[in-house]
Design an enzyme around this catalytic site. Structure first.
Site, PDB file in Angstrom:
ATOM      1  N   TYR A 138       1.711   6.554   4.467  1.00 48.51           N
ATOM      2  CA  TYR A 138       3.077   6.885   4.044  1.00 48.51           C
ATOM      3  C   TYR A 138       3.389   8.364   4.251  1.00 48.51           C
ATOM      4  O   TYR A 138       4.192   8.957   3.536  1.00 48.51           O
ATOM      5  CB  TYR A 138       3.298   6.538   2.559  1.00 48.51           C
ATOM      6  N   LYS A 189     -11.169   0.810   5.481  1.00 46.90           N
ATOM      7  CA  LYS A 189     -10.981  -0.213   6.521  1.00 46.90           C
ATOM      8  C   LYS A 189     -11.447   0.395   7.838  1.00 46.90           C
ATOM      9  O   LYS A 189     -10.819   0.257   8.881  1.00 46.90           O
ATOM     10  CB  LYS A 189      -9.504  -0.635   6.567  1.00 46.90           C
ATOM     11  N   ASP A 222      -9.851  -5.764   2.410  1.00 42.59           N
ATOM     12  CA  ASP A 222      -9.614  -7.209   2.296  1.00 42.59           C
ATOM     13  C   ASP A 222     -10.622  -7.847   1.340  1.00 42.59           C
ATOM     14  O   ASP A 222     -10.264  -8.649   0.472  1.00 42.59           O
ATOM     15  CB  ASP A 222      -9.619  -7.885   3.683  1.00 42.59           C
ATOM     16  N   ASP A 246      -1.572   0.963  -2.935  1.00 38.07           N
ATOM     17  CA  ASP A 246      -0.267   0.416  -3.295  1.00 38.07           C
ATOM     18  C   ASP A 246      -0.390  -1.092  -3.482  1.00 38.07           C
ATOM     19  O   ASP A 246       0.049  -1.668  -4.489  1.00 38.07           O
ATOM     20  CB  ASP A 246       0.729   0.758  -2.164  1.00 38.07           C
ATOM     21  N   ASP A 250      -0.632  -3.517  -7.265  1.00 35.47           N
ATOM     22  CA  ASP A 250       0.261  -4.610  -7.696  1.00 35.47           C
ATOM     23  C   ASP A 250      -0.574  -5.833  -8.067  1.00 35.47           C
ATOM     24  O   ASP A 250      -0.278  -6.528  -9.046  1.00 35.47           O
ATOM     25  CB  ASP A 250       1.263  -4.982  -6.595  1.00 35.47           C
TER      26      ASP A 250
HETATM   27 MN    MN Z   1       4.163  -0.415  -4.733  1.00 38.84          MN
END
Ligand code: MN
Ligand code: NAD
Length: 366
Positions: A138, A189, A222, A246, A250
């Site tokens: 980001y 990763k 993963d 991120d 969640d």
């Molecule tokens: Mn988020």
């Protein structure tokens, strides 16, 4: 003690509803904690401000915020505006402008909540996810060219720097060292992304050498998702990149019962700029204006903010009150299977602030 100067930015949708509930709770807390005082200033920035001014916040917005001790934030997002405009125009503008490079997200199953995992597994969730919050996927670098043509291209470039990785790794190692289990899981990763993610691995490995007291393990992102579901007890502190954390956080919030209870801090560990505290949920258009948003995430966030401000006793008292309320079915909001309104949950937490029974569960904010 002088009062803490707090910038309050409710933002959009349910943001202002849960943040105003949080301000009420913080004001009530000053009555219970001798010497605790706040000086709140509200900013009406967000999507309505954008409709009036063509910007999510004033040009000198960061200048207006920089004298505050902390920023208490709701959420941004509007059904009629593009999400990249609202997010980059306000929330990311503050996170990046103030170099709040450490995003910290605690998760535990609060008393009374069940969550989707089998009860014996759910009870074992006690995690804190550290998210790199300034670069990575980001960073905002990229572009879009040849618009509308068959050869149109969109690029987002993930940026990993030695400085950026080193400082977040150090932050995560310090945090993991301060927790009982001294256990850090590093998410990567680097099997698939062989440049930036390999640098991530190399620099994190160097930093870890300075923390011989920590137990460290590594996971591909993963595989990390299934470990969170199947072996929650094997996890304590987690370090991950901006995008990976991120997504994982969640999942963590859902495993903790609801998106409505998750809390986050965006920290500038150098303390040169104010840090920002927010619930992890968005503006939830589907329930905005109905008075049923769960304010618990916003209250937990307020507890993180108190910790950051050095108000450890007040942070603890607030967590005790939150946990006393989640433990009572009549005070659960609809997202947790109950019928309580935002106002009813808020009143219940305020009522529990004087609650002084010996702790039966942990009350740490992180
Ligand atoms: Mn988020
Ligand atoms: P969301 O978090 O707003 O909502 C997802 C679901 O969870 C919805 O069904 C909602 O009703 C429910 N929910 C969320 N918070 C709740 C609460 N406190 N109480 C009860 N239920 C709650 O996520 P979304 O729908 O993906 O996004 C909506 C908007 O919010 C988008 O514009 C998005 O860009 C924005 N957003 C902003 C932030 C932020 O400001 N930090 C974070 C996530 C999403």
């Amino acid at each position: 003690m002088s009062s803490h100067k707090i910038a309050v930015i409710g933002g959009d949708g349910i943001g202002p509803e849960v943040v105003e509930a949080g301000v009420k709770v913080l004001e009530a807390l000053t009555g219970a904690e001798p010497g605790l005082a706040f000086d709140f200033k509200r900013f009406d920035w967000g999507s309505d401000y954008y409709r009036g001014n063509g910007r999510m916040m004033p040009r000198d917005g960061l200048d207006q915020l920089k004298a505050f001790d902390a920023i208490y934030f709701g959420s941004v997002g509007d059904p009629d505006l593009r999400d990249d405009i609202t997010l980059w125009g306000l929330r990311l503008a503050i996170c990046q402008g103030f170099d709040q490079y450490a995003n910290v997200r605690p998760t535990r199953l609060l008393p009374g909540l069940t969550g989707p995992l089998r009860p014996e597994l759910g009870r074992q969730i006690d995690w804190v996810i550290v998210r790199e919050n300034s670069e990575g996927e980001y960073a905002g670098a990229g572009g879009r060219v040849h618009r509308g043509l068959p050869i149109e291209v969109g690029l987002d470039v993930a940026i990993f720097t030695r400085t950026g990785i080193e400082r977040i790794a150090r932050f995560a190692c310090d945090l993991a060292s301060s927790r009982t289990r001294k256990l850090l899981t590093v998410v990567t990763k680097s099997n698939a992304q062989r440049h930036g993610m390999v640098l991530w691995d190399d620099v994190v490995r160097e930093v870890i050498c300075d923390y011989p007291g920590l137990t460290v393990d590594w996971m591909l992102v993963d595989a990390m998702t299934q470990r969170m579901v199947n072996k929650p007890d094997s996890i304590d502190t987690v370090l991950a990149t901006n995008l990976h954390a991120d997504i994982l956080s969640d999942l963590a919030a859902a495993l903790g019962g609801s998106l409505g209870i998750g809390a986050t801090s965006n920290i500038d560990p150098s303390r040169r700029h104010p840090s920002m505290f927010e619930p992890i949920h968005g503006s939830a258009f589907d329930i905005a204006g109905k008075g049923i948003a769960n304010p618990i995430g916003s209250f937990w966030t307020a507890s993180l903010m108190l910790d950051h401000l050095g108000e450890v006793a007040a942070a603890h008292r607030l967590m005790v009150a939150i946990e006393a309320v989640t433990d009572r079915a009549e005070f659960l909001s609809p997202d947790l299977g109950g019928t309580a309104s935002t106002a009813a949950v808020t009143a219940a937490v305020i009522g529990a602030l004087g609650f002084n029974e010996p702790p039966k569960n942990r009350r740490r904010a992180v």
